[in-house]
Design an enzyme around this catalytic site. Sequence first.
Site, PDB file in Angstrom:
ATOM      1  N   THR A  37       0.832  -1.224   0.000  1.00  0.00           N
ATOM      2  CA  THR A  37       0.000   0.000   0.000  1.00  0.00           C
ATOM      3  C   THR A  37       0.861   1.267   0.000  1.00  0.00           C
ATOM      4  O   THR A  37       0.445   2.294  -0.529  1.00  0.00           O
ATOM      5  CB  THR A  37      -0.932   0.047   1.233  1.00  0.00           C
ATOM      6  OG1 THR A  37      -0.154  -0.224   2.390  1.00  0.00           O
ATOM      7  CG2 THR A  37      -2.054  -0.942   1.124  1.00  0.00           C
ATOM      8  N   ARG A  62     -17.288   4.046   5.255  1.00  0.00           N
ATOM      9  CA  ARG A  62     -17.579   3.015   6.254  1.00  0.00           C
ATOM     10  C   ARG A  62     -18.726   3.435   7.169  1.00  0.00           C
ATOM     11  O   ARG A  62     -19.595   2.648   7.520  1.00  0.00           O
ATOM     12  CB  ARG A  62     -16.315   2.690   7.055  1.00  0.00           C
ATOM     13  CG  ARG A  62     -15.355   1.911   6.188  1.00  0.00           C
ATOM     14  CD  ARG A  62     -14.019   1.582   6.781  1.00  0.00           C
ATOM     15  NE  ARG A  62     -13.286   0.784   5.802  1.00  0.00           N
ATOM     16  CZ  ARG A  62     -12.061   0.344   5.940  1.00  0.00           C
ATOM     17  NH1 ARG A  62     -11.383   0.627   7.031  1.00  0.00           N
ATOM     18  NH2 ARG A  62     -11.484  -0.370   4.993  1.00  0.00           N
ATOM     19  N   GLN A 102     -38.995 -13.410   7.974  1.00  0.00           N
ATOM     20  CA  GLN A 102     -39.659 -14.573   8.579  1.00  0.00           C
ATOM     21  C   GLN A 102     -41.018 -14.195   9.167  1.00  0.00           C
ATOM     22  O   GLN A 102     -41.957 -14.987   9.113  1.00  0.00           O
ATOM     23  CB  GLN A 102     -38.735 -15.121   9.687  1.00  0.00           C
ATOM     24  CG  GLN A 102     -39.087 -16.489  10.201  1.00  0.00           C
ATOM     25  CD  GLN A 102     -38.681 -17.598   9.230  1.00  0.00           C
ATOM     26  OE1 GLN A 102     -37.981 -17.340   8.253  1.00  0.00           O
ATOM     27  NE2 GLN A 102     -39.147 -18.796   9.487  1.00  0.00           N
ATOM     28  N   GLU A 128     -16.160  -2.048   1.007  1.00  0.00           N
ATOM     29  CA  GLU A 128     -15.494  -1.168   1.995  1.00  0.00           C
ATOM     30  C   GLU A 128     -14.762  -1.973   3.061  1.00  0.00           C
ATOM     31  O   GLU A 128     -14.646  -1.532   4.204  1.00  0.00           O
ATOM     32  CB  GLU A 128     -16.515  -0.249   2.671  1.00  0.00           C
ATOM     33  CG  GLU A 128     -17.040   0.858   1.801  1.00  0.00           C
ATOM     34  CD  GLU A 128     -15.933   1.590   1.105  1.00  0.00           C
ATOM     35  OE1 GLU A 128     -14.854   1.746   1.699  1.00  0.00           O
ATOM     36  OE2 GLU A 128     -16.140   1.990  -0.047  1.00  0.00           O
ATOM     37  N   LYS A 185      -6.810  -0.354  15.878  1.00  0.00           N
ATOM     38  CA  LYS A 185      -7.571   0.526  16.763  1.00  0.00           C
ATOM     39  C   LYS A 185      -7.424   0.170  18.239  1.00  0.00           C
ATOM     40  O   LYS A 185      -7.723   0.996  19.097  1.00  0.00           O
ATOM     41  CB  LYS A 185      -9.058   0.509  16.368  1.00  0.00           C
ATOM     42  CG  LYS A 185      -9.329   0.780  14.888  1.00  0.00           C
ATOM     43  CD  LYS A 185      -8.961   2.197  14.522  1.00  0.00           C
ATOM     44  CE  LYS A 185      -8.973   2.505  13.027  1.00  0.00           C
ATOM     45  NZ  LYS A 185     -10.237   2.336  12.359  1.00  0.00           N
TER      46      LYS A 185
HETATM   47  C1  LIG Z   1     -21.419  -4.324  -5.374  1.00  0.00           C
HETATM   48  C2  LIG Z   1     -19.995  -4.004  -5.114  1.00  0.00           C
HETATM   49  C3  LIG Z   1     -19.568  -2.695  -5.143  1.00  0.00           C
HETATM   50  C4  LIG Z   1     -18.226  -2.388  -4.926  1.00  0.00           C
HETATM   51  N1  LIG Z   1     -17.800  -1.096  -5.051  1.00  0.00           N
HETATM   52  C5  LIG Z   1     -16.474  -0.839  -5.037  1.00  0.00           C
HETATM   53  C6  LIG Z   1     -15.978   0.451  -5.356  1.00  0.00           C
HETATM   54  O1  LIG Z   1     -16.755   1.370  -5.620  1.00  0.00           O
HETATM   55  N2  LIG Z   1     -14.635   0.644  -5.380  1.00  0.00           N
HETATM   56  C7  LIG Z   1     -13.759  -0.347  -5.099  1.00  0.00           C
HETATM   57  O2  LIG Z   1     -12.568  -0.103  -5.143  1.00  0.00           O
HETATM   58  N3  LIG Z   1     -14.194  -1.582  -4.772  1.00  0.00           N
HETATM   59  C8  LIG Z   1     -15.523  -1.854  -4.741  1.00  0.00           C
HETATM   60  N4  LIG Z   1     -15.976  -3.103  -4.445  1.00  0.00           N
HETATM   61  C9  LIG Z   1     -15.002  -4.141  -4.107  1.00  0.00           C
HETATM   62  C10 LIG Z   1     -15.066  -4.545  -2.631  1.00  0.00           C
HETATM   63  O3  LIG Z   1     -14.553  -3.529  -1.832  1.00  0.00           O
HETATM   64  C11 LIG Z   1     -14.302  -5.885  -2.515  1.00  0.00           C
HETATM   65  O4  LIG Z   1     -15.114  -6.869  -3.133  1.00  0.00           O
HETATM   66  C12 LIG Z   1     -14.012  -6.249  -1.082  1.00  0.00           C
HETATM   67  O5  LIG Z   1     -13.085  -5.369  -0.506  1.00  0.00           O
HETATM   68  C13 LIG Z   1     -13.493  -7.672  -0.938  1.00  0.00           C
HETATM   69  O6  LIG Z   1     -12.498  -7.964  -1.878  1.00  0.00           O
HETATM   70  P1  LIG Z   1     -12.627  -9.288  -2.758  1.00  0.00           P
HETATM   71  O7  LIG Z   1     -13.982  -9.301  -3.353  1.00  0.00           O
HETATM   72  O8  LIG Z   1     -11.486  -9.377  -3.651  1.00  0.00           O
HETATM   73  O9  LIG Z   1     -12.605 -10.471  -1.707  1.00  0.00           O
HETATM   74  P2  LIG Z   1     -11.274 -11.160  -1.129  1.00  0.00           P
HETATM   75  O10 LIG Z   1     -10.298 -10.143  -0.709  1.00  0.00           O
HETATM   76  O11 LIG Z   1     -10.835 -12.206  -2.071  1.00  0.00           O
HETATM   77  O12 LIG Z   1     -11.854 -11.847   0.182  1.00  0.00           O
HETATM   78  C14 LIG Z   1     -12.530 -13.114   0.182  1.00  0.00           C
HETATM   79  C15 LIG Z   1     -12.762 -13.520   1.629  1.00  0.00           C
HETATM   80  O13 LIG Z   1     -11.498 -13.710   2.276  1.00  0.00           O
HETATM   81  C16 LIG Z   1     -11.401 -12.928   3.448  1.00  0.00           C
HETATM   82  N5  LIG Z   1     -10.033 -12.419   3.566  1.00  0.00           N
HETATM   83  C17 LIG Z   1      -9.266 -11.884   2.592  1.00  0.00           C
HETATM   84  N6  LIG Z   1      -8.081 -11.523   3.084  1.00  0.00           N
HETATM   85  C18 LIG Z   1      -8.083 -11.822   4.381  1.00  0.00           C
HETATM   86  C19 LIG Z   1      -7.158 -11.676   5.458  1.00  0.00           C
HETATM   87  N7  LIG Z   1      -5.945 -11.119   5.282  1.00  0.00           N
HETATM   88  N8  LIG Z   1      -7.514 -12.086   6.674  1.00  0.00           N
HETATM   89  C20 LIG Z   1      -8.730 -12.616   6.889  1.00  0.00           C
HETATM   90  N9  LIG Z   1      -9.652 -12.781   5.934  1.00  0.00           N
HETATM   91  C21 LIG Z   1      -9.344 -12.367   4.704  1.00  0.00           C
HETATM   92  C22 LIG Z   1     -12.404 -11.795   3.270  1.00  0.00           C
HETATM   93  O14 LIG Z   1     -12.867 -11.345   4.523  1.00  0.00           O
HETATM   94  C23 LIG Z   1     -13.497 -12.473   2.449  1.00  0.00           C
HETATM   95  O15 LIG Z   1     -14.421 -13.074   3.300  1.00  0.00           O
HETATM   96  C24 LIG Z   1     -17.315  -3.420  -4.623  1.00  0.00           C
HETATM   97  C25 LIG Z   1     -17.759  -4.741  -4.554  1.00  0.00           C
HETATM   98  C26 LIG Z   1     -19.071  -5.049  -4.801  1.00  0.00           C
HETATM   99  C27 LIG Z   1     -19.498  -6.490  -4.776  1.00  0.00           C
END
Ligand SMILES: Cc1cc2nc3c(=O)[nH]c(=O)nc-3n(C[C@H](O)[C@H](O)[C@H](O)COP(=O)(O)OP(=O)(O)OC[C@H]3O[C@@H](n4cnc5c(N)ncnc54)[C@H](O)[C@@H]3O)c2cc1C
Length: 606
Positions: free
Chosen positions: A223, A299, A419, A446, A460
């Site tokens: 990051t 958030r 329900q 988010e 936090k």
């Molecule tokens: C309708 C919609 C709107 C969205 N809008 C935006 C937007 O406007 N801008 C934008 O940038 N993004 C957006 N997103 C993306 C969204 O923020 C991501 O989908 C989300 O952050 C999760 O990332 P991922 O889908 O790749 O899941 P992944 O990161 O692959 O996560 C899959 C699972 O693994 C868990 N996981 C992953 N890493 C870890 C870890 N280190 N420790 C513990 N658990 C973990 C997660 O909690 C989750 O349950 C949007 C998504 C959707 C579906």
Amino acid sequence: MGHYKTNLRDVEFNLFEVFDRQRVFGTAPFSELDSETVREILRAVERLATGPIAASYAEADRHPPVFDPAEGSVAVPKCFAESYRTWMDSGYYLLDLAPEFGGQGAPPSLRWAVTEMVQGANPAVRMFSMGPWFAQLLARIGTTEQQRFAELAIAGEWASTMVLTEADAGSDVGAGRTKAIAQPDGTWHIEGVKRFISGAEHDLADNIFHFVLARPEGAVGGTKGLSMFLVPKYLVDLETGRLGARNGVYATNLEKKMGLKASPTCELVFGANHPAIGYLVGDVHEGIKQMFLVMENARMSVGTKAVGALSTGYLNALGYAKSRAQGSDMTLRSDKTAPKVAIIRHPDVRRSLMTQKAYAEGLRALIMLAASYQDEIETARHNHRDASDISSVNDLLLPVIKAFSSERAYELLSMESLQNLGGSGFLQDYPLEQYVRDTKIDSLYEGTTGIQGIDLFFRKIDRDNGTALNLVLAEVERTSAAGGGRLDAERTQLDRAVADVRSIVDALRRWSTESAERPESIYKVGLNTSRLLMCLGDLLVGWLLVRQAEVALAALDRGDVAENFYLGKVGAARFFCATVLPRLAADAAIVLNTSTELMELPDGAF
Ligand SMILES: Cc1cc2nc3c(=O)[nH]c(=O)nc-3n(C[C@H](O)[C@H](O)[C@H](O)COP(=O)(O)OP(=O)(O)OC[C@H]3O[C@@H](n4cnc5c(N)ncnc54)[C@H](O)[C@@H]3O)c2cc1C
């Protein structure tokens, strides 16, 4: 009647009876808005929310935005465009802006109360209307040119997006591969593919400006190496304000989703056919820090959206439960001639309704608590006073607000509100099934709940040495220690629940420290961060319900006329403390018994 049911009485109860916001309304820096004006605004927004804003909620779900792959364009349904236009024309979106940007300098507590109603009525309307707020942020952190861009964006009601996610960079934002290539004229060319971007393409605004995280060539990984770029859909002549050439950023797909369909979620490609020109925000490489300013607002917004949905879900279920007659009173269950009763008379339905009421109102109070802290932060800044303590408490609350609200809202809407309507809840004749579908996203975007739990504990609590958490827990203990008779049992439950949360936190912090010597100890932390988040959420809701009950009892003692409202407050606190808080003891026991066994089990055993 539209689908959306507000609870303005409860909003006002929070603002004026629990959190004493009349103390800040009408006082600098919120001098423009006294308590009477605030009440008028809330009523006006309620009329809009229950009327024209809610009007397209179901129709836009059944006929969502349409993607044209040839043009890379997205057409939003007409009904939704009308709801959106009504909101923008009302000018109330300007409540989010400071006076120097054409806003009214509204206190956060009013802004979040308004946001709950708009989001409860039609969440995508609020998402589309965030452009001016993004522009205000750009003006605050941007260069002189970007300040001019922001001025034009506010005047033109341009739309905005936040662009982080990529196929291989979701929760792991730092894995992003989108590149930024410096140009001799000081601009940048952005190249890459982002996905899941809300509102990335549509026809509701003349221009869309994207806040994009990209990695300048040669920058470090993770990051830290990300910078934030302003990338407009149309380039802008800053002198005349006219829109110029189409920039090289195009939507290449529109996702088909479970819910929140009115909000287009797009794949967004930068620089595929011609350059996507980007401007480094503020001319500084502080991408993640800058994006956090957007994410903090988002958030809070997601938590507020979830609470708005749970509240209207509960009120719809309540209306149904009062009108649907099935079966007789349980005490007469063997009497075949006993009269039918409304289902609200059945103990199991009543349990369900009170669970929803307690959470909907307790979570609203949690939003209002954080919003009140935000009022105080802005007041302190205005008066050049230090607000670091309140800021750290506000920061601590954000992951709880975001993740706990969304988890509880989704769980209760599906397991309880829907329900309560029986088979009818499963039909599209009622809004419940859409509430369930539209609320699921809140625990995902988010930052998922898992990620919020990790943020809560590591950033936090642990990094802060527990200082902000201790400030909050001390407040809870002040409530539990206060005498006064009628809430004694609840105060005892609260006291035990604080001890349970403390023992969970102590264990996690111990394992965190221990992991310096024994790295696998950190797994014991990771196995429990989500649990901690949910326990802290339940404790805070219990605390706020007891605080509300104290106010309600005082009102009842004064012989206040709104008796049922106050009786409901006392009932909710009693019910919650008796049925939810005792479970924290079991959670604490589970945490203390954590072993690393689960991590040692081979993946193949799952
Ligand atoms: C309708 C919609 C709107 C969205 N809008 C935006 C937007 O406007 N801008 C934008 O940038 N993004 C957006 N997103 C993306 C969204 O923020 C991501 O989908 C989300 O952050 C999760 O990332 P991922 O889908 O790749 O899941 P992944 O990161 O692959 O996560 C899959 C699972 O693994 C868990 N996981 C992953 N890493 C870890 C870890 N280190 N420790 C513990 N658990 C973990 C997660 O909690 C989750 O349950 C949007 C998504 C959707 C579906």
